[in-house]
Design a protein around this motif. Structure first.
Motif, PDB file in Angstrom:
ATOM      1  N   PRO A 163      26.148   9.410  -0.684  1.00 26.34           N
ATOM      2  CA  PRO A 163      25.263   9.554  -1.843  1.00 26.34           C
ATOM      3  C   PRO A 163      25.978   9.516  -3.196  1.00 26.34           C
ATOM      4  CG  PRO A 163      25.488  11.645  -0.685  1.00 26.34           C
ATOM      5  CD  PRO A 163      26.083  10.590   0.177  1.00 26.34           C
ATOM      6  N   HIS A 164      27.263   9.822  -3.249  1.00 21.75           N
ATOM      7  CA  HIS A 164      27.950   9.840  -4.547  1.00 21.75           C
ATOM      8  C   HIS A 164      28.530   8.491  -4.943  1.00 21.75           C
ATOM      9  CE1 HIS A 164      28.746  14.479  -4.389  1.00 21.75           C
ATOM     10  NE2 HIS A 164      27.474  14.170  -4.332  1.00 21.75           N
ATOM     11  N   THR A 165      28.184   7.449  -4.208  1.00 18.99           N
ATOM     12  CA  THR A 165      28.713   6.113  -4.538  1.00 18.99           C
ATOM     13  C   THR A 165      28.128   5.640  -5.870  1.00 18.99           C
ATOM     14  OG1 THR A 165      28.561   5.708  -2.167  1.00 18.99           O
ATOM     15  CG2 THR A 165      29.067   3.826  -3.555  1.00 18.99           C
ATOM     16  N   ALA A 183      22.352   4.317  -1.413  1.00 11.93           N
ATOM     17  CA  ALA A 183      23.095   5.583  -1.297  1.00 11.93           C
ATOM     18  C   ALA A 183      22.098   6.658  -0.907  1.00 11.93           C
ATOM     19  CB  ALA A 183      23.760   5.941  -2.620  1.00 11.93           C
ATOM     20  N   THR A 185      21.338  10.295   2.013  1.00 10.45           N
ATOM     21  CA  THR A 185      21.877  11.352   2.867  1.00 10.45           C
ATOM     22  C   THR A 185      21.134  11.354   4.191  1.00 10.45           C
ATOM     23  OG1 THR A 185      20.314  13.022   2.134  1.00 10.45           O
ATOM     24  CG2 THR A 185      22.323  12.797   0.869  1.00 10.45           C
ATOM     25  N   ARG A 188      19.427  16.458   6.374  1.00 12.55           N
ATOM     26  CA  ARG A 188      19.160  17.439   5.331  1.00 12.55           C
ATOM     27  C   ARG A 188      20.296  17.545   4.324  1.00 12.55           C
ATOM     28  NH1 ARG A 188      16.117  22.077   4.067  1.00 12.55           N
ATOM     29  NH2 ARG A 188      14.255  21.662   5.297  1.00 12.55           N
ATOM     30  N   GLY A 189      20.692  16.443   3.743  1.00 16.05           N
ATOM     31  CA  GLY A 189      21.646  16.458   2.649  1.00 16.05           C
ATOM     32  C   GLY A 189      23.091  16.304   3.080  1.00 16.05           C
ATOM     33  N   SER A 190      23.349  15.982   4.342  1.00 13.57           N
ATOM     34  CA  SER A 190      24.733  15.790   4.758  1.00 13.57           C
ATOM     35  C   SER A 190      25.221  14.433   4.272  1.00 13.57           C
ATOM     36  CB  SER A 190      24.831  15.846   6.287  1.00 13.57           C
ATOM     37  OG  SER A 190      26.061  15.339   6.705  1.00 13.57           O
ATOM     38  N   GLU A 191      26.492  14.397   3.807  1.00  8.82           N
ATOM     39  CA  GLU A 191      26.999  13.152   3.243  1.00  8.82           C
ATOM     40  C   GLU A 191      27.669  12.273   4.279  1.00  8.82           C
ATOM     41  OE1 GLU A 191      27.904  15.465  -0.872  1.00  8.82           O
ATOM     42  OE2 GLU A 191      29.383  15.347   0.718  1.00  8.82           O
ATOM     43  N   THR A 211      15.236  14.965   7.087  1.00  9.00           N
ATOM     44  CA  THR A 211      13.922  15.205   6.493  1.00  9.00           C
ATOM     45  C   THR A 211      13.129  13.907   6.457  1.00  9.00           C
ATOM     46  OG1 THR A 211      14.752  14.736   4.292  1.00  9.00           O
ATOM     47  CG2 THR A 211      14.818  17.013   5.031  1.00  9.00           C
ATOM     48  N   GLU A 214      14.458  11.362   3.969  1.00  9.27           N
ATOM     49  CA  GLU A 214      15.631  10.617   4.426  1.00  9.27           C
ATOM     50  C   GLU A 214      15.218   9.573   5.459  1.00  9.27           C
ATOM     51  OE1 GLU A 214      17.698  14.047   5.764  1.00  9.27           O
ATOM     52  OE2 GLU A 214      18.921  14.224   3.954  1.00  9.27           O
TER      53      GLU A 214
END
Lengths: 245, 523
Positions: A163-165, A183, A185, A188-191, A211, A214
């Protein structure tokens, strides 16, 4: 269609399984319900192979492969190698390579046409990859991380990255890979994308913590909404840059 | 930055946006990859923190209990109260690993017995994301009388330490002076009660250390001998607590200013064998003695005095008025112990003898700088006195017949009798014991003498605060100066304090020397 499941109450299914267009590998020792999910989706189309690599269950992260071939680390035992050669279709070339970085699944992200590798991979390994898997190899980083195999999940129709790309990176990678990238996740928000999900051209499996948002992102980028389990032929690759900016 | 300095080209990185994994809205990626609202709904960092606490408050003295036993005086909605309240949360916050960022009071009615504080805290969640949240803490104020207030309420006359100040002389001049000194320095501020006794004053304190401090203060301003005793009041055998009443017995030396003394040989030896007849010129925590015949000077501090304790031969009650007939200086002006004296031979006669008979005395006096023929002076009449002193009987050498002490302003004062002074003094709040007989007239006369002393001696005024008398009418000032040009002693105006300025500017305005045009030290 994306399915949610768990391996022994753990959502990181990408660690314990590997999915390509020609075969599927799963770790041994889990409950039968884990396999039954795979078999219900995939049986009859591609073989589902139960195996271990180097005596461990983390098969998804130790090997890298596509419909053309499968690469195994040097720690793989002979029995496992033989078992895989027997179980997989004949056109899949199974090769054990001598490489210092033995977690090949973390170091190599590939689809049927192109592969991204860890920047410190050996020259010979790169040649073997190009040879066995029949792909074009690019050394890259994703969002500053060198473990490209962990932070991106590729299929022939799209890709999901860390996600931070940044946007420039996304553009660059998309040009190299010739597929739309997004980009996002998983779980539940795992990178760590590749640990949380496995995908091929018509189906995907995600950890049960994923979720709905996602899941919808995954389904849209990998174009799973209305696809059928048929062999995908090579198509004209268009340079599509599609990202939710 | 370094790369750019080295000339390398770096691509500008624009952060893209991802969808929040829970609600799907577009957001910048963060460590938790959830939008702030979803994160807040997931995690409550105030879980496990104290939200309701008790403050114990004493309604009498407005102070709050700091366990285990200290009571701190605090105002509502003040910074100190905020610090006090937050200290109680510290341990709880450290256990929960939250960091305090901000705190402020929310106003509540004072009689609601609630103090509300809004606190902002920060905590790390989901490997790296720091979340900030603010919440309300309510402090319930419980009323509970503190120990000292309950002790006072139970028995208002309760004292723990008593200081008994005594001086065995027949006048109260020392006590008037001490009273002014005590007022000036506020030494009796902590006294619970002050009682006037026969030959002295009793001070009562609620704490032994206050009493001790007071005794030390007295020790610095007067030559004293003190002893302390204690009496067991109660005893808790379980916790081994003993409650005592402490008594300090302080005796001031009976030698006063202007006394005539016949020194015993031991004391004379300490002082360098000055003549046995000496005058006491100044009493602070040591006694200054002056030999009037030789102008030799000696100091006795409290210990030395009490070792060779002697009494004065004649006190200022026994001063007799003399008229100076002739005076002739024998020496030049000598400064002795800060004062100027001139040794002179004089012919004097008692005022009671003057005109009636020819009794005259030729004497040597130290007041040559003050006296002129025709002046009135006060002195001790050793010729006519009938003294009962062993030392004097034993002494075989020369004893002067008259010792002059000071110039007399009595006549001039008569003109001013009854008119108020331009200054006045404050007094301590003293109870008077009903049992002793109080002679009102004697007291008043002594007080008047004390005030006259103050007027005459600038150095006596040094440590005392004088206040402007608002009732004084300065219209009569013209008549103050005398025909022969000598003004009667009075206190110059710039030594006076305006009474209402006292409390605030106490230290600034005072400590003035004589008013020779030297102004106040600090405005």
């Amino acid at each position: 269609m994306a399915t949610r499941l768990q391996f022994e109450n753990n959502c990181d299914i990408g660690v314990f399984s590997k999915l390509t267009n020609a075969y599927c590998m799963v770790a041994i020792g889990g409950s039968e319900s884990f396999y039954s999910v795979f078999e219900s989706e995939l049986s009859g189309v591609i073989p589902v192979v139960k195996t271990s690599i180097a005596g461990t269950r983390i098969v998804g992260r130790l090997c890298a492969g596509n419909k053309n071939g499968l690469l195994l680390p040097h720690t793989t035992t002979d029995q496992e190698l033989q078992h895989l050669r027997n179980s997989l279709p004949d056109q899949v070339v199974v090769q054990r390579i001598e490489e210092k970085l033995s977690a090949l699944g973390n170091c190599i992200a590939c689809n049927d046409h192109v592969a991204l590798t860890h920047t410190d991979l050996d020259r010979e390994t790169e040649e073997i990859i190009a040879d066995v898997l029949g792909v074009e190899v690019f050394r890259q980083t994703i969002a500053g991380n060198i473990l490209v195999g962990s932070f991106c999940s590729l299929s022939n129709r799209g890709g999901l990255v860390h996600p931070h790309t940044s946007i420039e990176d996304l553009d660059e990678l998309s040009t190299l890979l010739q597929v739309p990238l997004v980009a996002g996740t998983v779980n539940r928000g795992s990178e760590v994308i590749a640990a949380g999900m496995i995908v091929n051209d018509w189906t995907a499996f995600c950890g049960s913590d994923t979720t709905a948002t996602e899941l919808s992102v995954i389904e849209s980028v990998f174009k799973l909404r209305d696809s059928q389990p048929s062999v995908i032929v090579d198509e004209m690759r268009k340079s599509l840059i599609d990202s939710y900016v | 930055m370094m790369a750019q300095d080295a000339g390398m080209f770096t691509v500008h990185q624009t952060i893209g946006s991802v969808l929040c994994c829970k609600c799907g809205i577009r957001m910048q990626p963060n460590a938790a990859n959830m939008c702030v609202k979803c994160l807040r709904s997931e995690v409550d960092i105030t879980e496990g923190l104290l939200k309701r606490l008790v403050l114990v408050h004493c309604p009498e003295c407005e102070s709050y209990l700091q366990p285990p036993r200290t009571w701190v005086k605090l105002q509502l909605e003040s910074k100190e109260l905020l610090t006090f309240c937050l200290k109680k949360l510290q341990k709880n916050m450290n256990i929960n690993k939250v960091k305090l960022v901000n705190a402020e009071f929310i106003w509540t009615e004072p009689h609601s017995k609630r103090v509300k504080v809004k606190v902002s805290v920060q905590k790390e969640v989901y490997n790296g994301a720091i979340l900030e949240q603010s919440y309300l803490i309510e402090y319930v104020q419980q009323d509970h009388m503190c120990e000292s207030c309950s002790r006072v309420a139970a028995n208002p006359d309760q004292w723990v330490a008593a200081v008994q100040l005594r001086q065995h002389v027949s006048h109260r001049r020392t006590f008037f002076y001490l009273e002014q000194l005590i007022l000036r320095h506020g030494a009796a501020a902590r006294a619970v009660r002050i009682k006037q006794m026969d030959h002295g004053i009793d001070f009562y304190f609620s704490n032994r250390s206050h009493g001790n401090k007071f005794v030390e203060f007295i020790g610095k301003v007067a030559p004293v001998k003190s002893r302390s005793d204690k009496q067991l009041v109660s005893h808790d055998s379980k916790s081994n607590n003993y409650n005592y009443k402490y008594t300090f017995s302080v005796e001031i030396s009976p030698i006063c200013h202007e006394d005539l003394i016949c020194l015993p040989p031991k004391a004379a030896a300490i002082l360098g064998n000055i003549g046995p007849i000496v005058i006491c010129t100044k009493v602070t925590n040591s006694i200054a003695l002056l030999d009037p015949l030789t102008l030799k000077f000696g100091f006795l501090d409290a210990e030395q005095y009490w070792r060779t304790s002697f009494k004065s031969l004649l006190t200022s009650r026994q001063l007799v008025e003399y008229i100076v007939l002739d005076i002739e200086a024998v020496s030049s002006e000598i400064t002795v112990g800060g004062m100027k004296y001139v040794l002179a031979d004089a012919q004097v006669a008692r005022v009671s003898d003057f005109g009636k008979n020819d009794t005259q005395f030729s004497i040597r006096t130290h007041l040559g700088h003050l006296l002129k023929p025709g002046d009135l002076a006060l002195g001790y009449d050793l010729y006519g006195a009938n003294s009962n002193d062993m030392e004097l009987d034993r002494y075989k050498g020369y004893i002067p017949e008259v010792v002059l002490i000071k110039k007399s302003y009595e006549e001039k004062r008569q003109k001013r009798r009854g008119k108020p002074r331009s200054w006045k003094l404050k007094s301590l709040n003293m109870e008077v014991d009903d049992k002793i007989k109080v002679n009102e007239d004697k007291n008043d006369a002594e007080y008047e003498n004390f005030l006259k002393d103050l007027e005459e001696n600038p150095e006596l005024r040094f440590n005392i605060s004088l206040y402007q008398n608002k009732d004084y009418q300065p219209s009569e000032v013209a008549s103050v100066t005398e025909d022969d040009g000598q003004p009667i002693p009075s206190v110059p105006d710039d030594e006076l304090l305006a009474a209402d300025l006292l409390a605030a500017e106490f230290d600034d305005l005072d400590l003035i020397e004589d008013g020779d045009g030297e102004d106040d030290m600090a405005e």
